[in-house]
Design an enzyme around this catalytic site. Structure first.
Site, mmCIF file in Angstrom:
data_model
loop_
_atom_site.group_PDB
_atom_site.id
_atom_site.type_symbol
_atom_site.label_atom_id
_atom_site.label_comp_id
_atom_site.label_asym_id
_atom_site.label_seq_id
_atom_site.Cartn_x
_atom_site.Cartn_y
_atom_site.Cartn_z
ATOM 1 N N ASP A 67 -7.571 -1.651 -1.253
ATOM 2 C CA ASP A 67 -8.448 -1.579 -0.081
ATOM 3 C C ASP A 67 -8.711 -0.146 0.369
ATOM 4 O O ASP A 67 -8.096 0.800 -0.122
ATOM 5 C CB ASP A 67 -7.861 -2.408 1.071
ATOM 6 C CG ASP A 67 -6.371 -2.172 1.274
ATOM 7 O OD1 ASP A 67 -5.853 -1.139 0.796
ATOM 8 O OD2 ASP A 67 -5.714 -3.019 1.905
ATOM 9 N N ASN A 136 1.035 -9.853 10.181
ATOM 10 C CA ASN A 136 0.247 -11.076 10.395
ATOM 11 C C ASN A 136 0.037 -11.844 9.084
ATOM 12 O O ASN A 136 -0.756 -12.773 9.033
ATOM 13 C CB ASN A 136 -1.110 -10.739 11.032
ATOM 14 C CG ASN A 136 -1.977 -9.869 10.139
ATOM 15 O OD1 ASN A 136 -1.582 -9.516 9.023
ATOM 16 N ND2 ASN A 136 -3.168 -9.535 10.610
ATOM 17 N N HIS A 138 -1.129 -10.545 6.216
ATOM 18 C CA HIS A 138 -2.211 -10.097 5.327
ATOM 19 C C HIS A 138 -1.645 -9.480 4.055
ATOM 20 O O HIS A 138 -0.525 -8.959 4.036
ATOM 21 C CB HIS A 138 -3.203 -9.159 6.034
ATOM 22 C CG HIS A 138 -2.699 -7.799 6.364
ATOM 23 N ND1 HIS A 138 -3.138 -7.071 7.453
ATOM 24 C CD2 HIS A 138 -1.792 -6.987 5.755
ATOM 25 C CE1 HIS A 138 -2.542 -5.912 7.484
ATOM 26 N NE2 HIS A 138 -1.720 -5.830 6.468
ATOM 27 N N GLU A 143 -7.200 -10.555 5.990
ATOM 28 C CA GLU A 143 -6.653 -10.913 7.295
ATOM 29 C C GLU A 143 -6.639 -12.441 7.466
ATOM 30 O O GLU A 143 -7.387 -13.158 6.787
ATOM 31 C CB GLU A 143 -7.532 -10.296 8.396
ATOM 32 C CG GLU A 143 -7.548 -8.771 8.417
ATOM 33 C CD GLU A 143 -6.320 -8.162 9.100
ATOM 34 O OE1 GLU A 143 -5.189 -8.519 8.729
ATOM 35 O OE2 GLU A 143 -6.502 -7.314 9.999
#
Ligand code: PGA
Length: 239
Positions: A67, A136, A138, A143
């Site tokens: 990313d 979270n 990811h 996400e």
């Protein structure tokens, strides 16, 4: 799924580096899927040490990163291209022309995303994908969402992700970009082998939910339960 519990960060980094090293030894022109963040720094440091001793060579290795922040040029100190160069590539014998990080500067997001997926496909896919895990759930910047996002895509970063990463921007939340471009779950899941690293008890709960809870796009890492060759190396209290 194989879960390896390491004693501490150094032990985790060394064990994970051993797995990457074995991959490169077995296939010198392998395709490594690489990750950024705080967790893999020790792993990269260990690989650099072994490369400097000539125990391992990255001369023929190709790499694709997960990313990049949208809007950050490669020379920006917080861009993931900059991170990869400074943390790893500058110190090993890899040919940088064979290293790929999605571009955070693009005119046409759809074209950029499609081109990144095509590049991975042209490589014949990823041999070993390295992953961290966000608080979270990811992986990359996939996400939590209503659906699993399979292809490379541009994503709005969650507030919690931006807060977690503000430490890399001198604690300035406003400086953290609001969007990123990320490899989707398809090429992560199609990687021949996946290596997930997680450090300390602060990642224990999300790891437990990802590995033992229901498979759901609300916790993207949970999809890894379906991968045939998943190795998790973590330094949390064993579960
Ligand atoms: P970290 O990030 O290694 O900095 O904890 C992991 C992630 O967000 O994927």
């Amino acid at each position: 799924m194989k879960i390896v519990f390491a004693r501490d960060y150094q032990d985790m980094s060394r064990k994970a580096a051993n797995i990457v090293s074995a991959q490169v030894l077995l296939k010198n022109d392998c395709v490594l899927g690489l990750a950024t963040g705080g967790t893999p720094v020790g792993l990269y440091r260990q690989l650099i040490e072994w490369q400097k001793k000539d125990d391992i060579s990255f001369r023929d290795v190709r790499s694709v990163n997960l990313d990049e922040y949208v809007g950050l040029p490669p020379e920006h100190a917080q861009s993931y291209r900059y991170y990869m160069n400074r943390t790893f590539f500058d110190h090993i014998d890899i040919d940088k022309a064979n290293t790929f990080v999605p571009s955070g500067l693009f005119q046409d997001a759809a074209a950029e995303c499609a081109a990144y997926d095509r590049r991975i496909e042209a490589f014949g896919g990823i041999d070993l994908q390295l992953l961290g895990i966000g608080n979270n759930g990811h992986i990359g910047f996939n996400e939590p969402a209503e659906d699993f996002q399979m292809n490379t895509h541009v994503v709005d970063l969650m507030e919690s992700t931006r807060r977690a990463n503000a430490r890399f921007f001198g604690g300035d939340l406003e400086a953290v970009p609001r969007q990123a471009i990320t490899m989707g779950l398809l090429h992560i899941m199609q990687a021949k082998r996946v290596l997930l690293v997680a450090d300390g008890d602060q990642k224990r709960e999300v790891l437990l939910r990802a590995l033992r809870g229901p498979v759901t796009p609300k916790l993207p890492a949970s999809i890894l339960q379906l991968h045939r060759e998943l190795t998790v190396v973590c330094s949390c209290t064993p579960f």
